[in-house]
Design an enzyme around this catalytic site. Structure first.
Site, short mmCIF file in Angstrom:
data_model
loop_
_atom_site.label_atom_id
_atom_site.label_comp_id
_atom_site.label_asym_id
_atom_site.label_seq_id
_atom_site.Cartn_x
_atom_site.Cartn_y
_atom_site.Cartn_z
N ASP A 135 0.59 -1.78 0.16
CA ASP A 135 0.29 0.25 -0.08
C ASP A 135 0.92 1.20 0.35
O ASP A 135 2.11 1.55 -0.03
CB ASP A 135 -1.29 0.12 1.18
CG ASP A 135 -2.41 0.97 0.81
OD1 ASP A 135 -3.06 1.04 1.36
OD2 ASP A 135 -1.73 1.46 0.10
C1 GLC Z 1 -4.44 4.23 0.30
C2 GLC Z 1 -5.14 3.17 0.02
C3 GLC Z 1 -5.23 1.98 -0.77
C4 GLC Z 1 -4.85 2.73 -2.56
C5 GLC Z 1 -3.54 3.04 -2.21
C6 GLC Z 1 -3.99 3.98 -3.71
O1 GLC Z 1 -3.50 4.80 0.71
O2 GLC Z 1 -5.11 2.89 0.99
O3 GLC Z 1 -6.60 1.63 -0.77
O4 GLC Z 1 -5.40 1.87 -3.18
O5 GLC Z 1 -3.18 4.09 -1.34
O6 GLC Z 1 -4.76 5.31 -3.73
#
Ligand code: GLC
Length: 740
Positions: A281
């Site tokens: 993430d």
């Molecule tokens: C964010 C979220 C995740 C998302 C990613 C890209 O922090 O936790 O769910 O897909 O970053 O945007």
């Protein structure tokens, strides 16, 4: 036998029955040509520069240079035929011309948005959920997107956690079925189809169990609970062929998911034999430093790659540290080959090596820019997601010929808010999204008048608009209140310690109620809220979530009866924050309360009723459904038999309608204690008024299995309660015995 030898031979040669190279062969050949930096480059993902979905740190010029050097494998937050083509062209300047993957949070629709995911879960309509993702994939892929960071399959029992809005609620069975429907919708006919996008099971794992419902917080639980409640949707996703996984920010029992060998190596890539890739993430690799799990970026890279994280989203650790680690012999290059190989495999499967620009197509983008069929579906899906919580005196549905209607509340004329959190903003949103006011106005009779007063803001103490609102209400024959939480008050980093109506909304409601006018309350939210006064004093309440592009029309269809609401709550609604966590499938304890108000030496609060304000699976209809006695094929079963359960549901009211018939079991005794109820099946059925339908379910020993403390997954002989009903509380029960 000859055929087997033939197949084994050609597999060894890396060719298929048509004599073409297999993807594995192509990947192996490409890897053999790549430098270490180029391999690590495939494991790097940066965000685009227009907007960030995390703590952005990108230096755009540097990123563009890295792409040209083949040191970037993927971009997120880059979309549009032109934009993706431009970035792809940069990648084509690199030595090996390896195409980029474009990822995006397509969470509940793209150009056409649908209800926030918790609202979709309230529809319990797997076919509609799948279709919504099919549409989302068609629209997103037409905008050059290859990969969505969805479905979010985190089970969540704590409505203080803002991200409940993007999940399917508290139940593992429902969450698993919905996750599978989403993956099927996104991946459609398979990777490589021009209208398919790679799906991504996230956030692996147990992110929804953050202590205190506080986002990014720690998770600490037994491996039994982890395997029983939180992992099944992920295991099912892996088995269903989800293209990718995304890990979670939280630590699990002290080890950040990003480096957690138990979940990413032992389970996902080991026992589950998963062949896709895991993206971190946003920044989660680098965040192992503040976690206090790694002392610096070098150690973070080492532990993340060893822990099974294949791609580094925006923490910039892999490119900085992995080549060094390999050269110093601390990391075996085969780990890099495996990670880069998994990523390259998806690029081959998506057809990007054949044509890097195949998804960047202005014509297809134009066709999907405002597809009326998609909007029509969105309108229907919105109506199906609304939950009718109360309808005392059958105020609803309203007549379209009511002389004067007053719409009062801060959300009435909102447009973009109806998108909910996790929606992509487009310049023309204000013109495209149907407000509640416009939706209602579109349907009111020509001799009717629709008044509007904002009444208050979402979250401040300003009561200066009350007087106007009260005067407006007095002019009306019926008042529709629109209250709740702002669309940006749920979602990521939106945990709330108080989940009541914010600001002075409840004060406004009370002032309007004092006028004595009939009041219908519509609640907009991305999570369960607490609204005890309203629940006791307002005769009609609908839970509208945030319904997307067609919100106003979806709402009006329900208010005026074009659609009879059939939604059911996918989460228990607590009476107070102090009651959290509260969920239907809890253990019985040694001193269970005998009823809702039992306090005498039982597991209860001395100052609060025991059950939730509204239970899991609850939702009313404009009509009435009556359940006849259920029939079981046997009350004493042995071994691998099947239990057939049937019940007849009759529509005894005045409207045709849909009912979600729910099947629960209870394993009365176990080597570990078992929940008082477990959802094991549901069927959403349409019954015309005056008609009946027989609903059949089947159970096998597979449905009785659970994890013990040694993580054995099996069932035991014993007695079981079989329950069927309209929600998790209102069920009829029959007891059976089942022996091995
Ligand atoms: C964010 C979220 C995740 C998302 C990613 C890209 O922090 O936790 O769910 O897909 O970053 O945007």
């Amino acid at each position: 036998m000859k055929k087997v030898y033939f197949l084994l031979t050609i597999a060894a040669l890396g060719i298929n029955v048509h004599g073409q190279k297999t993807v594995d062969q192509k990947v192996a050949e490409l890897l053999s040509k790549m430098t270490l930096e180029e391999k690590v480059g495939q494991m790097v993902q940066y965000s685009g520069f227009e907007y960030a979905t995390g703590p952005q740190q990108s230096n755009s010029a540097a990123v563009l240079e890295e792409i040209k050097k083949g040191k970037v494998g993927s971009m997120l937050n880059v979309a549009g035929a032109d934009e993706t083509r431009a970035f792809q062209k940069l990648a084509q300047q690199s030595r090996l011309k390896i195409p980029l993957l474009f990822g995006q949070d397509v969470i509940h629709g793209y150009r056409t948005t649908f209800p926030v995911n918790l609202g979709q879960a309230a529809s319990w309509d797997l076919a509609m959920i799948e279709k919504s993702e099919r549409i989302a994939a068609t629209e997103a892929s037409a905008y050059g997107i290859h990969w969505t960071f969805a479905p979010m399959v985190d089970i969540a029992r704590d409505p203080r956690w803002g991200r409940v809005m993007e999940g399917s609620g508290e139940d593992t069975y429902l969450g698993t079925q919905i996750g599978l429907a989403r993956i099927k919708g996104f991946q459609g006919k398979g990777l490589g189809s021009l209208d398919a996008v790679m799906a991504c099971a996230k956030h692996f794992a147990a992110y929804g169990a953050a202590v205190g419902g506080r986002d990014y917080n720690s998770v600490d639980m037994s491996l039994r609970q982890l395997n029983e409640t939180y992992l099944p949707p992920f295991k099912a996703a892996a088995e269903a062929g989800v293209a990718t996984f995304m890990n979670s920010f939280n630590d699990i029992n002290g080890i950040p998911a990003t480096a957690n060998q138990y979940i990413q190596r032992e389970l996902l890539k080991g026992k589950w034999n998963y062949k896709g890739f895991v993206v971190s993430d946003w920044g989660s690799i680098g965040e192992m430093i503040p976690h206090g799990y790694t002392k610096d970026a070098n150690e973070a890279a080492e532990k993340a790659i060893s822990g099974g994280s294949d791609m580094d989203m925006e923490s910039r650790v892999y490119m900085a540290e992995l080549p060094k680690l390999v050269k110093e012999g601390k990391i075996d290059v085969r780990l890099v080959d495996d990670a880069a190989g998994r990523i390259l495999t998806k690029k081959f499967e998506m057809g990007l090596f054949d044509d890097p620009y195949r998804f960047s197509n202005e014509k297809r983008q134009k066709e999907q820019t405002d597809n009326p069929e998609n909007r029509k579906f969105g309108r229907e899906f919105g109506s199906k997601s609304i939950v009718l919580l109360k309808n005392k005196g059958n105020i609803l549905p309203l007549s379209k010929n009511v002389k004067t209607v007053a719409l009062i509340g801060p959300f009435g004329k909102e447009t973009v808010a109806n998108h909910g959190f996790w929606s992509i903003a487009f310049k023309d949103d204000n013109q495209r999204i149907i407000s509640q006011f416009d939706g209602i106005k579109n349907q009111l009779g020509k001799n009717s008048t629709l008044l509007y007063a904002k009444g208050c803001n979402v979250d401040d103490q300003d009561k200066s608009m009350f007087a106007e609102a009260v005067e407006t209400a007095k002019k009306a024959d019926v008042v529709i209140m629109t209250l709740g939480e702002g669309h940006d008050m749920s979602g990521e980093a939106k945990s709330r310690s108080n989940i009541g109506f914010s600001g002075v909304q409840e004060d406004l409601l009370k002032e309007i109620a004092k006028t004595g006018k009939p009041v219908v309350l519509m609640i907009n939210a991305g999570r369960p809220l607490i609204f005890n006064w309203a629940a006791e004093n307002i005769p009609a309440i609908t839970y509208n979530w945030w319904l997307g592009t067609e919100a106003g029309n979806s709402i009006a269809d329900v208010l005026f009866g074009a659609v009879n609401p059939g939604g059911k709550l996918p989460m228990s609604f607590p009476r107070t924050e102090g009651q959290i966590p509260i969920y239907y499938n809890h253990y019985n304890t040694g001193r269970p309360a005998k009823n809702n108000t039992d306090r005498n030496y039982v597991s209860a609060y001395i100052d609060l009723d025991n059950d939730p304000k509204f239970p899991f699976g609850y939702g009313l209809s404009y009509t009435d459904f009556k359940y006849s006695d259920m029939v079981l094929s046997s009350t004493s079963l042995k071994g691998n038999q099947t239990l057939n359960i049937s019940v007849t549901v009759s529509n005894t009211g005045k409207y045709d309608g849909e009912e979600v018939v729910q099947l629960y079991i209870r394993d009365l005794f176990g080597k570990v204690v078992r929940p008082v109820k477990e959802l094991k099946g549901f069927q959403k059925i349409f019954i015309k008024k005056g008609e009946s339908k027989k609903v059949d379910f089947k159970l096998t020993p597979e449905d009785l299995k659970f994890f013990d403390n040694d993580l054995n997954y099996d069932w035991e002989s014993g007695e079981f309660d079989i329950m069927v009903g309209t929600n998790s509380q209102d069920v009829q029960t029959k007891r059976i015995s089942w022996t091995k």
